[in-house]
Design a protein around this motif. Structure first.
Motif, PDB file in Angstrom:
ATOM      1  N   MET A 169      41.267 -53.017  34.900  1.00  0.00           N
ATOM      2  CA  MET A 169      41.257 -53.775  36.142  1.00  0.00           C
ATOM      3  C   MET A 169      41.331 -52.845  37.357  1.00  0.00           C
ATOM      4  O   MET A 169      40.651 -53.069  38.363  1.00  0.00           O
ATOM      5  CB  MET A 169      42.421 -54.772  36.147  1.00  0.00           C
ATOM      6  N   GLU A 170      42.151 -51.797  37.254  1.00  0.00           N
ATOM      7  CA  GLU A 170      42.260 -50.847  38.363  1.00  0.00           C
ATOM      8  C   GLU A 170      40.947 -50.128  38.608  1.00  0.00           C
ATOM      9  O   GLU A 170      40.533 -49.934  39.761  1.00  0.00           O
ATOM     10  CB  GLU A 170      43.371 -49.840  38.067  1.00  0.00           C
ATOM     11  N   ARG A 171      40.255 -49.727  37.528  1.00  0.00           N
ATOM     12  CA  ARG A 171      38.989 -49.006  37.691  1.00  0.00           C
ATOM     13  C   ARG A 171      37.913 -49.918  38.273  1.00  0.00           C
ATOM     14  O   ARG A 171      37.042 -49.459  39.029  1.00  0.00           O
ATOM     15  CB  ARG A 171      38.546 -48.414  36.357  1.00  0.00           C
ATOM     16  N   THR A 172      37.944 -51.193  37.944  1.00  0.00           N
ATOM     17  CA  THR A 172      36.990 -52.139  38.523  1.00  0.00           C
ATOM     18  C   THR A 172      37.120 -52.159  40.039  1.00  0.00           C
ATOM     19  O   THR A 172      36.120 -52.178  40.767  1.00  0.00           O
ATOM     20  CB  THR A 172      37.215 -53.552  37.955  1.00  0.00           C
ATOM     21  N   ILE A 173      38.353 -52.124  40.539  1.00  0.00           N
ATOM     22  CA  ILE A 173      38.575 -52.075  41.978  1.00  0.00           C
ATOM     23  C   ILE A 173      38.116 -50.736  42.544  1.00  0.00           C
ATOM     24  O   ILE A 173      37.421 -50.676  43.566  1.00  0.00           O
ATOM     25  CB  ILE A 173      40.061 -52.318  42.294  1.00  0.00           C
ATOM     26  N   GLU A 174      38.482 -49.647  41.863  1.00  0.00           N
ATOM     27  CA  GLU A 174      38.109 -48.304  42.336  1.00  0.00           C
ATOM     28  C   GLU A 174      36.593 -48.132  42.393  1.00  0.00           C
ATOM     29  O   GLU A 174      36.071 -47.389  43.232  1.00  0.00           O
ATOM     30  CB  GLU A 174      38.712 -47.241  41.420  1.00  0.00           C
ATOM     31  N   ASN A 175      35.879 -48.829  41.506  1.00  0.00           N
ATOM     32  CA  ASN A 175      34.420 -48.733  41.466  1.00  0.00           C
ATOM     33  C   ASN A 175      33.742 -49.681  42.442  1.00  0.00           C
ATOM     34  O   ASN A 175      32.533 -49.907  42.365  1.00  0.00           O
ATOM     35  CB  ASN A 175      33.907 -49.011  40.052  1.00  0.00           C
ATOM     36  N   GLY A 176      34.525 -50.249  43.361  1.00  0.00           N
ATOM     37  CA  GLY A 176      33.941 -51.110  44.382  1.00  0.00           C
ATOM     38  C   GLY A 176      33.485 -52.454  43.849  1.00  0.00           C
ATOM     39  O   GLY A 176      32.542 -53.049  44.384  1.00  0.00           O
ATOM     40  N   PHE A 177      34.125 -52.940  42.797  1.00  0.00           N
ATOM     41  CA  PHE A 177      33.818 -54.243  42.205  1.00  0.00           C
ATOM     42  C   PHE A 177      32.372 -54.329  41.703  1.00  0.00           C
ATOM     43  O   PHE A 177      31.743 -55.385  41.752  1.00  0.00           O
ATOM     44  CB  PHE A 177      34.099 -55.383  43.201  1.00  0.00           C
ATOM     45  N   GLU A 178      31.865 -53.194  41.226  1.00  0.00           N
ATOM     46  CA  GLU A 178      30.521 -53.194  40.634  1.00  0.00           C
ATOM     47  C   GLU A 178      30.559 -53.988  39.325  1.00  0.00           C
ATOM     48  O   GLU A 178      31.375 -53.721  38.445  1.00  0.00           O
ATOM     49  CB  GLU A 178      30.067 -51.761  40.364  1.00  0.00           C
ATOM     50  N   LEU A 179      29.661 -54.955  39.202  1.00  0.00           N
ATOM     51  CA  LEU A 179      29.651 -55.823  38.024  1.00  0.00           C
ATOM     52  C   LEU A 179      29.026 -55.102  36.835  1.00  0.00           C
ATOM     53  O   LEU A 179      27.929 -54.558  36.922  1.00  0.00           O
ATOM     54  CB  LEU A 179      28.877 -57.108  38.324  1.00  0.00           C
ATOM     55  N   THR A 180      29.741 -55.087  35.718  1.00  0.00           N
ATOM     56  CA  THR A 180      29.230 -54.543  34.464  1.00  0.00           C
ATOM     57  C   THR A 180      29.431 -55.589  33.383  1.00  0.00           C
ATOM     58  O   THR A 180      29.902 -56.691  33.645  1.00  0.00           O
ATOM     59  CB  THR A 180      29.972 -53.246  34.085  1.00  0.00           C
ATOM     60  N   GLY A 181      29.078 -55.269  32.146  1.00  0.00           N
ATOM     61  CA  GLY A 181      29.322 -56.195  31.048  1.00  0.00           C
ATOM     62  C   GLY A 181      28.129 -57.076  30.724  1.00  0.00           C
ATOM     63  O   GLY A 181      27.038 -56.914  31.279  1.00  0.00           O
ATOM     64  N   PRO A 182      28.313 -58.038  29.823  1.00  0.00           N
ATOM     65  CA  PRO A 182      27.190 -58.817  29.310  1.00  0.00           C
ATOM     66  C   PRO A 182      26.471 -59.648  30.358  1.00  0.00           C
ATOM     67  O   PRO A 182      25.241 -59.769  30.307  1.00  0.00           O
ATOM     68  CB  PRO A 182      27.838 -59.703  28.241  1.00  0.00           C
ATOM     69  N   ILE A 183      27.195 -60.218  31.323  1.00  0.00           N
ATOM     70  CA  ILE A 183      26.522 -61.046  32.332  1.00  0.00           C
ATOM     71  C   ILE A 183      25.647 -60.182  33.222  1.00  0.00           C
ATOM     72  O   ILE A 183      24.517 -60.561  33.562  1.00  0.00           O
ATOM     73  CB  ILE A 183      27.555 -61.843  33.142  1.00  0.00           C
ATOM     74  N   ALA A 184      26.130 -58.997  33.596  1.00  0.00           N
ATOM     75  CA  ALA A 184      25.322 -58.085  34.405  1.00  0.00           C
ATOM     76  C   ALA A 184      24.067 -57.659  33.664  1.00  0.00           C
ATOM     77  O   ALA A 184      23.016 -57.442  34.276  1.00  0.00           O
ATOM     78  CB  ALA A 184      26.155 -56.861  34.798  1.00  0.00           C
ATOM     79  N   ARG A 185      24.178 -57.533  32.331  1.00  0.00           N
ATOM     80  CA  ARG A 185      23.024 -57.116  31.515  1.00  0.00           C
ATOM     81  C   ARG A 185      22.115 -58.279  31.153  1.00  0.00           C
ATOM     82  O   ARG A 185      21.050 -58.076  30.572  1.00  0.00           O
ATOM     83  CB  ARG A 185      23.513 -56.455  30.223  1.00  0.00           C
ATOM     84  N   GLY A 186      22.545 -59.510  31.433  1.00  0.00           N
ATOM     85  CA  GLY A 186      21.767 -60.673  31.018  1.00  0.00           C
ATOM     86  C   GLY A 186      21.871 -60.926  29.523  1.00  0.00           C
ATOM     87  O   GLY A 186      20.977 -61.532  28.922  1.00  0.00           O
ATOM     88  N   ASP A 187      22.960 -60.480  28.926  1.00  0.00           N
ATOM     89  CA  ASP A 187      23.163 -60.616  27.476  1.00  0.00           C
ATOM     90  C   ASP A 187      23.851 -61.956  27.201  1.00  0.00           C
ATOM     91  O   ASP A 187      25.048 -62.030  26.943  1.00  0.00           O
ATOM     92  CB  ASP A 187      24.023 -59.451  26.978  1.00  0.00           C
ATOM     93  N   TRP A 188      23.088 -63.022  27.229  1.00  0.00           N
ATOM     94  CA  TRP A 188      23.654 -64.359  27.091  1.00  0.00           C
ATOM     95  C   TRP A 188      24.064 -64.676  25.661  1.00  0.00           C
ATOM     96  O   TRP A 188      24.882 -65.575  25.426  1.00  0.00           O
ATOM     97  CB  TRP A 188      22.675 -65.395  27.630  1.00  0.00           C
ATOM     98  N   GLU A 189      23.525 -63.941  24.687  1.00  0.00           N
ATOM     99  CA  GLU A 189      23.973 -64.131  23.302  1.00  0.00           C
ATOM    100  C   GLU A 189      25.448 -63.741  23.165  1.00  0.00           C
ATOM    101  O   GLU A 189      26.215 -64.430  22.478  1.00  0.00           O
ATOM    102  CB  GLU A 189      23.111 -63.293  22.347  1.00  0.00           C
ATOM    103  N   THR A 190      25.834 -62.638  23.802  1.00  0.00           N
ATOM    104  CA  THR A 190      27.236 -62.226  23.767  1.00  0.00           C
ATOM    105  C   THR A 190      28.110 -63.236  24.487  1.00  0.00           C
ATOM    106  O   THR A 190      29.207 -63.575  24.018  1.00  0.00           O
ATOM    107  CB  THR A 190      27.396 -60.835  24.403  1.00  0.00           C
ATOM    108  N   VAL A 191      27.639 -63.724  25.617  1.00  0.00           N
ATOM    109  CA  VAL A 191      28.399 -64.732  26.359  1.00  0.00           C
ATOM    110  C   VAL A 191      28.607 -65.972  25.505  1.00  0.00           C
ATOM    111  O   VAL A 191      29.694 -66.570  25.490  1.00  0.00           O
ATOM    112  CB  VAL A 191      27.690 -65.083  27.687  1.00  0.00           C
ATOM    113  N   GLU A 192      27.590 -66.351  24.758  1.00  0.00           N
ATOM    114  CA  GLU A 192      27.704 -67.536  23.898  1.00  0.00           C
ATOM    115  C   GLU A 192      28.703 -67.284  22.767  1.00  0.00           C
ATOM    116  O   GLU A 192      29.431 -68.201  22.362  1.00  0.00           O
ATOM    117  CB  GLU A 192      26.336 -67.910  23.318  1.00  0.00           C
ATOM    118  N   ARG A 193      28.780 -66.060  22.263  1.00  0.00           N
ATOM    119  CA  ARG A 193      29.785 -65.749  21.252  1.00  0.00           C
ATOM    120  C   ARG A 193      31.193 -65.878  21.829  1.00  0.00           C
ATOM    121  O   ARG A 193      32.120 -66.312  21.140  1.00  0.00           O
ATOM    122  CB  ARG A 193      29.556 -64.336  20.689  1.00  0.00           C
TER     123      ARG A 193
END
Length: 216
Positions: A169-193
């Motif tokens: 959580m701290e690094r997310t703030i330090e990185n300027g709230f840059e979105l990463t992870g499955p939603i940023a990648r458009g990986d909706w199969e992972t989101v559905e899991r």
């Protein structure tokens, strides 16, 4: 600007603000030229009415209008945009911003002085914009607690240490709230899991709402 201040209230805000004023050489005493209300929002009108007219009166609430200070007209507010705890001291205010609301140039000058004396970076807040401002502050601070609790519950269910979430959580703030992870990648199969793993749990509606809000 003010040689002495009466801090009314000794909770998280009051104790922190009093400590900073003492550091800056401001005398704290009863019947000072500024009465600073650091009390719960709902009690501000009641406390303000107990003060005889004459001195300056201010509050430190982010969501309460200046009208709560009636019948006083020499009034303003300074809201430290920071989460405070009684476990720490005046250093909590260092680097924080402060919302200043005033109705006259004289009141604004005094409010800015107080904000800067407390170590805050002052910015103007219109009285009629308080609800929007305070909602934004609540999302950023209060709901962060909610998100941590939810994530920690899932980590505990998975048998992994919830303490591991804090650096993430701290690094997310330090990185300027840059979105990463499955939603940023458009990986909706992972989101559905994720949805499938949470189905039927109390956290499923929260995850669904946040996933939809996070969608680009």
């Amino acid at each position: 600007m003010f040689d002495d201040v009466t801090v009314i209230g000794a909770g998280r805000a009051g104790s922190t603000i009093a400590a900073r004023l003492r550091e800056r050489g401001v005398v704290l005493r009863d019947d000072a030229e500024l009465r600073l209300l650091c009390v719960p929002d709902r009690t501000i009108p009641e406390v303000a009415r107990t003060i005889e007219r004459g001195p300056w009166v201010a509050h430190v609430s982010g969501g309460t209008a200046l009208s709560a200070l009636e019948p006083h007209t020499t009034r303003f507010s300074v809201h430290p945009l920071q989460t405070l705890t009684t476990r720490r001291g005046a250093e909590q205010l260092d680097g924080a911003w402060g919302a200043v609301t005033a109705e006259t140039p004289e009141a604004n000058e005094r409010a800015v002085w107080l904000a800067q004396t407390l170590g805050l970076r002052p910015f103007a807040l219109a009285d009629d914009a308080r609800a929007l401002y305070h909602a934004g502050a609540s999302i950023a601070s209060n709901f962060l607690v909610t998100l941590h609790r939810a994530a920690a519950e899932l980590f505990e269910q998975a048998g992994v240490p919830s303490e591991a979430l804090v650096p993430l959580m701290e690094r997310t703030i330090e990185n300027g709230f840059e979105l990463t992870g499955p939603i940023a990648r458009g990986d909706w199969e992972t989101v559905e899991r994720h949805h499938a793993a949470l189905r039927g749990s109390d956290l499923e509606p929260l995850y669904s709402a946040l996933a939809e809000a996070t969608r680009p």
